[in-house]
Design a protein around this motif. Structure first.
Motif, PDB file in Angstrom:
ATOM      1  N   LYS A 371       0.831  -1.210   0.000  1.00 55.74           N
ATOM      2  CA  LYS A 371       0.000   0.000   0.000  1.00 55.74           C
ATOM      3  C   LYS A 371       0.866   1.261   0.000  1.00 55.74           C
ATOM      4  O   LYS A 371       0.526   2.261  -0.649  1.00 55.74           O
ATOM      5  CB  LYS A 371      -0.927  -0.014   1.208  1.00 55.74           C
ATOM      6  N   LYS A 372       1.984   1.207   0.711  1.00 56.30           N
ATOM      7  CA  LYS A 372       2.899   2.347   0.733  1.00 56.30           C
ATOM      8  C   LYS A 372       3.473   2.606  -0.661  1.00 56.30           C
ATOM      9  O   LYS A 372       3.475   3.748  -1.153  1.00 56.30           O
ATOM     10  CB  LYS A 372       4.022   2.069   1.732  1.00 56.30           C
ATOM     11  N   TRP A 374       2.249   1.611  -3.484  1.00 54.83           N
ATOM     12  CA  TRP A 374       1.154   1.968  -4.395  1.00 54.83           C
ATOM     13  C   TRP A 374       0.842   3.461  -4.305  1.00 54.83           C
ATOM     14  O   TRP A 374       0.708   4.142  -5.332  1.00 54.83           O
ATOM     15  CB  TRP A 374      -0.080   1.137  -4.072  1.00 54.83           C
ATOM     16  N   SER A 375       0.736   3.973  -3.094  1.00 51.11           N
ATOM     17  CA  SER A 375       0.437   5.399  -2.908  1.00 51.11           C
ATOM     18  C   SER A 375       1.552   6.266  -3.486  1.00 51.11           C
ATOM     19  O   SER A 375       1.280   7.279  -4.152  1.00 51.11           O
ATOM     20  CB  SER A 375       0.248   5.703  -1.415  1.00 51.11           C
ATOM     21  N   GLU A 376       2.787   5.861  -3.263  1.00 46.27           N
ATOM     22  CA  GLU A 376       3.920   6.616  -3.809  1.00 46.27           C
ATOM     23  C   GLU A 376       3.914   6.565  -5.331  1.00 46.27           C
ATOM     24  O   GLU A 376       4.179   7.568  -6.004  1.00 46.27           O
ATOM     25  CB  GLU A 376       5.235   6.058  -3.260  1.00 46.27           C
ATOM     26  N   LYS A 379       1.289   8.906  -6.855  1.00 44.81           N
ATOM     27  CA  LYS A 379       1.727  10.304  -6.822  1.00 44.81           C
ATOM     28  C   LYS A 379       2.744  10.577  -7.930  1.00 44.81           C
ATOM     29  O   LYS A 379       2.698  11.627  -8.584  1.00 44.81           O
ATOM     30  CB  LYS A 379       2.343  10.614  -5.455  1.00 44.81           C
ATOM     31  N   LYS A 384      -4.912   9.391  -9.623  1.00 44.62           N
ATOM     32  CA  LYS A 384      -5.525   9.125  -8.326  1.00 44.62           C
ATOM     33  C   LYS A 384      -6.080   7.713  -8.216  1.00 44.62           C
ATOM     34  O   LYS A 384      -6.243   7.182  -7.117  1.00 44.62           O
ATOM     35  CB  LYS A 384      -6.638  10.143  -8.067  1.00 44.62           C
TER      36      LYS A 384
END
Length: 543
Positions: A371-372, A374-376, A379, A384
């Motif tokens: 998840k970390k 993926w979010s990075e 961005k 989004k």
């Protein structure tokens, strides 16, 4: 080769001979017929044109009905159309094959010109053979594939009717083992040209020079027969008169047909595989086959982001998937190259295990890290959310697999995954044409060397459907086939580094190395399985 795939076993550096002597209670349909074997495939034959075949189902049918220069008997490479195993001359660059006397099933002699015609046809860009890259290293092959020279300039020639000569740019240590691939099989020019676009589309538009002749195949049917070729050069060692093949996509149907005696070999997965573990006829066999997710970076540019690809990989609990969905003895891989394919020429260490020292972290299950990343990654790509389609086959195990992946991956914030289940031939076509976001695919070894897997994902390879690209990776593969080709230790290190790059960047996302669960009639003996993931029915007999 592309998969759906069948029975297989690996031992040591390659694949050991498979002597199937299962114990148990199947009362086969051939119980009074010791010359007929009934088996299943997971889907239909896509083509019988050896120049364009890419899948293992069609490949098996070609191995059954055709002979190339060599044929595997277990892990032993043996002469087939060639009268002996050739030792190259000219510093490993010239192969001179003397052909044995053999006939096509229409009575024509098999000649050196049949090989010249087939090889030049396969490498011609007009044929659109995805296996054309295997000819790289033969004189002028690369220029032909690049459109710089005509196919007629390929470094092959017929010295006379029984002498076929191949000239390489440089020595290729595994060249002989590639000769078992159907793309190197001969073709009868007269038959090919007469059939035109219909060549290889049904059993009436092909000829055979192998152990069996294909019958009752209309190009799309779910069953076909292979009948002993009485004119085969080695017919005295072909003990079976007939092989019946039936397409079965549902494992419960496969088990029922086996138990009722209508199948001699049933492939199982899921609940049926779990149930079969206690049965006497069961055989769990590990294959040189890796299933993986391929991501289309050209169609979906966000997937070029390394962190997004790593996040997808780390979201998959491979062991849980094997235990809950496949329910067989498959193995969670640490990279693309499967276990027990090849050994370090100096230390004897297995390639996959040696590579895992630097790659295992990228295929571990870690939902928090996923998840970390993926979010990075989102961005970095300025998006989004992602709506992706997962392309898969329409078999029972493929559907259950895709549902598992959908559930696992939709835990990533902003990812919506839809499933498209299509027939095997459609999945192949859509994959080749780049009509997918993500696809479940698989590859089985064509010969016992890591290059048979790693070569596929160079930037220009026709099998690189997802269009992942890395210049350092390309150079390492080129070096392993060029300047380091005759230096075993340097070549090994090239391939290890290439596997590390591919796994770190998750150019493809390995899911599992397959170990299929089979129920096999105890009457079969001396059925062998090769490093190229193919049955060899020569010498097999029912007792």
């Amino acid at each position: 080769m592309r998969f759906n795939k069948r029975l297989g076993v690996l031992a040591g550096v390659a694949v050991a001979a498979l002597f199937l002597v299962a114990c148990g209670g199947n009362q086969s349909s051939s119980s009074t017929d010791t010359k007929t074997w009934s088996r299943m495939e997971g889907d239909v034959i896509s083509s019988m044109d050896s120049a364009v075949v890419t899948d293992a189902i069609s490949g098996q049918a070609l191995v059954d009905t055709m002979d190339g220069l060599y044929r595997y008997a277990g892990s032993d490479l043996q002469p087939a159309m060639a009268s002996k195993i050739v030792t190259p001359t000219n510093d490993g660059k010239t192969y001179t094959f003397k052909l044995r006397d053999a006939k096509w099933s229409n009575g024509d002699p098999v000649t050196a010109q049949d090989f010249v015609f087939a090889w030049k046809r396969a490498i011609d860009p007009k044929t659109k053979s995805q296996y054309a890259y295997l000819f790289s290293g033969i004189v002028n092959a690369d220029d032909i594939m690049a459109g710089k020279k005509a196919a007629s300039t390929l470094g092959v020639k017929a010295i006379d009717d029984k002498t076929f000569e191949v000239t390489l740019d440089h020595a290729i240590p595994y060249f002989g083992t590639m000769m078992v691939n159907p793309v190197f099989f001969p073709q009868n020019q007269k038959v090919v040209e007469k059939a035109g676009k219909n060549y290889g589309t049904n059993s009436d538009n092909i000829v055979s020079n192998g152990p069996f002749i294909l019958k009752n195949w209309n190009g799309t049917g779910n069953s076909w027969n292979e009948v002993k070729n009485k004119d085969y050069w080695n017919a005295k060692n072909v003990k079976l008169n007939k092989i019946n093949v039936q397409v079965i996509k549902d494992p419960s149907t496969a088990m029922n047909l086996y138990q009722s005696g209508k199948l001699d070999d049933a492939t199982l997965s899921g609940a049926q595989a779990a149930q079969a573990k206690t049965m006497k006829d069961v055989t769990a066999l590990k294959q040189a086959t890796t299933f993986y997710l391929e991501l289309n970076e050209k169609k979906t540019p966000a997937l070029k982001n390394e962190k997004l690809r790593q996040a997808i990989s780390m979201s998959l609990n491979r062991k849980e998937f094997i235990d809950k969905v496949l329910q067989d003895s498959s193995v969670a891989p640490t990279g693309l190259v499967p276990e027990n394919l090849a050994k370090n020429p100096t230390t004897g260490e297995d390639f996959s295990k040696e590579a895992a020292k630097t790659t295992s972290q990228y295929t571990k299950y870690d939902k928090t890290e996923a998840k970390k990343l993926w979010s990075e990654g989102l961005k970095e790509t300025n998006v989004k959310s992602l709506n992706l389609e997962l392309l898969t086959d329409d078999t029972d195990v493929a559907k259950k697999s895709s549902e598992y992946f959908q559930s696992a991956l939709e835990d990533l914030p902003g990812l919506k995954l839809t499933i498209s289940s299509v027939p095997f031939k459609t999945r192949l076509t859509r994959s080749q044409n780049g009509q997918f976001d993500m696809v479940i695919s698989a590859w089985g070894a064509d010969f016992p060397d890591p290059i048979t897997f790693l070569d596929m994902f160079t930037s220009s390879n026709s099998y690189n459907n997802g269009k992942w690209s890395n210049a350092d990776y390309d150079k390492l593969i080129a070096d392993s086939k060029g300047k380091d080709a005759t230096n075993p230790e340097a070549r090994w290190n090239d391939l290890l580094k290439a596997q590390e790059i591919l796994t770190k960047e998750q150019g493809i996302i390995p899911i599992y190395q397959r170990a299929q669960t089979h129920l096999v009639n105890k009457k079969m003996h001396d059925l062998q399985y090769s490093p190229a993931n193919m049955y060899n029915f020569v010498n097999a007999y029912l007792k």
